[in-house]
Design an enzyme around this catalytic site. Structure first.
Site, PDB file in Angstrom:
ATOM      1  NE  ARG A  40      -2.749  -0.366   2.863  1.00  0.00           N
ATOM      2  CZ  ARG A  40      -1.450  -0.452   3.058  1.00  0.00           C
ATOM      3  NH1 ARG A  40      -0.703   0.612   2.949  1.00  0.00           N
ATOM      4  NH2 ARG A  40      -0.902  -1.602   3.386  1.00  0.00           N
ATOM      5  CB  SER A  53      -1.743  -5.295   3.994  1.00  0.00           C
ATOM      6  OG  SER A  53      -1.935  -3.965   4.416  1.00  0.00           O
TER       7      SER A  53
HETATM    8  P1  NAD Z   1       4.236   2.448   4.137  1.00  0.00           P
HETATM    9  O1  NAD Z   1       4.766   1.271   3.404  1.00  0.00           O
HETATM   10  O2  NAD Z   1       3.727   3.615   3.367  1.00  0.00           O
HETATM   11  O3  NAD Z   1       5.388   3.002   5.155  1.00  0.00           O
HETATM   12  C1  NAD Z   1       6.078   2.144   6.021  1.00  0.00           C
HETATM   13  C2  NAD Z   1       6.360   2.844   7.321  1.00  0.00           C
HETATM   14  O4  NAD Z   1       7.355   3.851   7.129  1.00  0.00           O
HETATM   15  C3  NAD Z   1       5.156   3.560   7.943  1.00  0.00           C
HETATM   16  O5  NAD Z   1       4.903   3.004   9.213  1.00  0.00           O
HETATM   17  C4  NAD Z   1       5.608   5.009   8.034  1.00  0.00           C
HETATM   18  O6  NAD Z   1       5.107   5.672   9.181  1.00  0.00           O
HETATM   19  C5  NAD Z   1       7.109   4.869   8.081  1.00  0.00           C
HETATM   20  N1  NAD Z   1       7.873   6.097   7.748  1.00  0.00           N
HETATM   21  C6  NAD Z   1       7.659   7.002   6.766  1.00  0.00           C
HETATM   22  N2  NAD Z   1       8.569   8.016   6.827  1.00  0.00           N
HETATM   23  C7  NAD Z   1       9.389   7.728   7.868  1.00  0.00           C
HETATM   24  C8  NAD Z   1      10.511   8.380   8.443  1.00  0.00           C
HETATM   25  N3  NAD Z   1      10.981   9.526   7.956  1.00  0.00           N
HETATM   26  N4  NAD Z   1      11.104   7.791   9.514  1.00  0.00           N
HETATM   27  C9  NAD Z   1      10.633   6.639  10.030  1.00  0.00           C
HETATM   28  N5  NAD Z   1       9.566   5.969   9.531  1.00  0.00           N
HETATM   29  C10 NAD Z   1       8.953   6.505   8.467  1.00  0.00           C
HETATM   30  O7  NAD Z   1       3.113   2.039   5.171  1.00  0.00           O
HETATM   31  P2  NAD Z   1       2.216   0.734   5.267  1.00  0.00           P
HETATM   32  O8  NAD Z   1       2.979  -0.309   5.967  1.00  0.00           O
HETATM   33  O9  NAD Z   1       1.690   0.395   3.922  1.00  0.00           O
HETATM   34  O10 NAD Z   1       1.039   1.249   6.185  1.00  0.00           O
HETATM   35  C11 NAD Z   1       1.224   2.195   7.200  1.00  0.00           C
HETATM   36  C12 NAD Z   1       0.045   2.206   8.129  1.00  0.00           C
HETATM   37  O11 NAD Z   1      -1.183   2.340   7.394  1.00  0.00           O
HETATM   38  C13 NAD Z   1      -0.145   0.919   8.877  1.00  0.00           C
HETATM   39  O12 NAD Z   1       0.732   0.704   9.897  1.00  0.00           O
HETATM   40  C14 NAD Z   1      -1.581   1.086   9.313  1.00  0.00           C
HETATM   41  O13 NAD Z   1      -1.693   1.925  10.410  1.00  0.00           O
HETATM   42  C15 NAD Z   1      -2.201   1.734   8.102  1.00  0.00           C
HETATM   43  N6  NAD Z   1      -2.913   0.676   7.336  1.00  0.00           N
HETATM   44  C16 NAD Z   1      -4.261   0.588   7.497  1.00  0.00           C
HETATM   45  C17 NAD Z   1      -4.948  -0.442   6.830  1.00  0.00           C
HETATM   46  C18 NAD Z   1      -6.444  -0.572   6.977  1.00  0.00           C
HETATM   47  O14 NAD Z   1      -7.041   0.089   7.755  1.00  0.00           O
HETATM   48  N7  NAD Z   1      -7.061  -1.439   6.184  1.00  0.00           N
HETATM   49  C19 NAD Z   1      -4.286  -1.333   6.024  1.00  0.00           C
HETATM   50  C20 NAD Z   1      -2.902  -1.213   5.897  1.00  0.00           C
HETATM   51  C21 NAD Z   1      -2.235  -0.187   6.561  1.00  0.00           C
END
Ligand code: NAD
Length: 383
Positions: free
Chosen positions: A124, A135
């Site tokens: 990512r 995503s």
């Molecule tokens: P994910 O599906 O792994 O997790 C979903 C959410 O659950 C996350 O926001 C995480 O912080 C939250 N979470 C985990 N444990 C928790 C807890 N105990 N209580 C409450 N919340 C909890 O995450 P995702 O949606 O695939 O991606 C997370 C982050 O990664 C994004 O928001 C972004 O910052 C980053 N990301 C970056 C890129 C990039 O740079 N290309 C692309 C996608 C995501």
């Protein structure tokens, strides 16, 4: 180079790996695309549309799996009616593969000398954003989770002022403000609900607030890995989180949960005691059902009713919006294919100096080349 697009066989899977628009782009680059008849039907794309885009329609799975590159959505079947057995040695596969938890599939691909690329392992990083299928598909899931909550709860989402009285807005809590959670927040906001977003990563606060929702969270130092993902929380932190979540869930009409920690079972955040204190008629939509669920009572693929609260364990959510989910996935696959394709040689290149290749290539030349997969499935590098 022949690219094969099989009809997905996983029950309930309605997506297709390439849509006609992508086929014509690949054909322009000199690739020959073979599509199994009916492959796009459940996503709204006919054989005729694929033919018009330049694909050849073939009648069974043999030809598409015999292509130089096979592109799929769900991991190929192994065992009964083995799909990997139809692939040629030296061929490539691009698909979601769940490699860390699919030892039989990974070994079969290595044994057959298939070069496999796992869509969920695409790093990512900014340069790979267009290939980020986690995503794109999480966007679909978040949208559908909010709609499912709106359709199931016993209240309106928007505030209404009518001759029959004034209706206050519905209250939505979204736990986990990653990609899916932010889309759920945006969708619930558009429907007029009063929305709160909860996360343990401080970086999520700004994103939640930019959507007009209220951010709530617990102050955790080092909640985030270098890659921007959440870390598992300690027992002490869990207690704090539980207390806060209890009060937030009890006041909500719809709770949408999306919390994940990569490589782990989803954290259990909405415990039985919380559900018991929630208002009968309220709803929990659990998007983490496939990795164990964020609600203690979640059953994957089922709706459980406890204390009058409906707990929906959503599975394969993106299949619920197959046309746009396929369109987005197809774009992700097109970008990865384009990245790996050597136009002059008319074949895919496997360059382990390249970060994207290194991170998402699982098997190559008879070996499991992805270290974390090797560790998870317990195989040596020489499969
Ligand atoms: P994910 O599906 O792994 O997790 C979903 C959410 O659950 C996350 O926001 C995480 O912080 C939250 N979470 C985990 N444990 C928790 C807890 N105990 N209580 C409450 N919340 C909890 O995450 P995702 O949606 O695939 O991606 C997370 C982050 O990664 C994004 O928001 C972004 O910052 C980053 N990301 C970056 C890129 C990039 O740079 N290309 C692309 C996608 C995501």
């Amino acid at each position: 180079m022949k690219v094969g697009v099989p009809k997905e066989t996983l029950p309930g899977e309605r997506r297709v790996a390439l849509i006609p628009d992508t086929v014509s782009r690949l054909a322009d680059k000199g690739m020959e695309v073979l599509v199994e008849t009916g492959a796009g039907a459940a996503a709204g794309f006919s054989d005729e549309q694929y033919e018009e885009a330049g694909a050849s329609i073939v009648s069974g799975p043999a030809d598409v799996f015999g292509a130089d590159v096979v592109v799929k959505v769900a991991p190929p079947r192994v065992g009964d009616e083995d799909e990997t057995a139809r692939m040629n040695g030296g061929a490539a596969l691009i698909s979601f593969l769940l490699p860390l938890t699919s030892p039989e599939l990974v070994r079969s691909l290595a044994d057959r000398k298939v070069t496999s690329f796992s869509m969920e392992l695409v790093p990512r990083i900014t340069v790979a954003q267009r290939m980020d299928a986690l995503s794109s598909q999480a966007t679909v899931s978040g949208y559908l989770a909010a709609l499912r909550g709106a359709l199931t709860v016993d209240k309106f989402f928007p505030m209404l002022t009518t001759a029959a009285g004034t209706i206050p807005p519905g209250k939505v809590l979204v736990i986990g403000a990653g990609v899916a959670g932010l889309q759920a927040i945006a969708t619930a906001k558009r429907l007029g609900a009063r929305v709160k977003g909860f996360d343990i990563r401080p970086a999520a606060a700004e994103q939640v607030e930019s959507l007009g929702a209220t951010f709530v969270g617990i102050e955790l130092e080092e909640a985030e890995t270098k890659g921007g993902y959440a870390k598992e929380v300690t027992e002490d932190q869990q207690k704090k989180e539980h207390e806060l979540l209890h009060d937030l869930c009890v006041e909500a009409d719809v709770v949408i949960t999306t919390a994940q920690v990569p490589g782990r079972r989803a954290p259990v955040l909405v415990t039985r005691d919380i559900v018991e204190d929630m208002r009968p008629g309220s709803v929990v939509v659990d998007l983490a059902a496939e990795t164990g669920g964020n609600c203690e009572l979640t059953q994957a693929g089922e709706t459980v009713v406890e204390n009058g609260v409906q707990i929906i364990g959503m599975v394969n959510a993106p299949s619920g919006l197959p046309l746009h989910a396929s369109q987005m996935y197809s774009k992700n696959v097109q970008e990865l294919l384009g990245h790996l394709y050597d136009e002059e040689a008319n074949r895919l290149t496997v360059d382990f100096e390249d970060e994207i290749t290194r991170e998402c290539c699982v098997t190559h030349d008879g070996e499991v080349v992805h270290e974390a997969t090797r560790d998870a499935i317990g195989t040596t590098s020489n499969a």
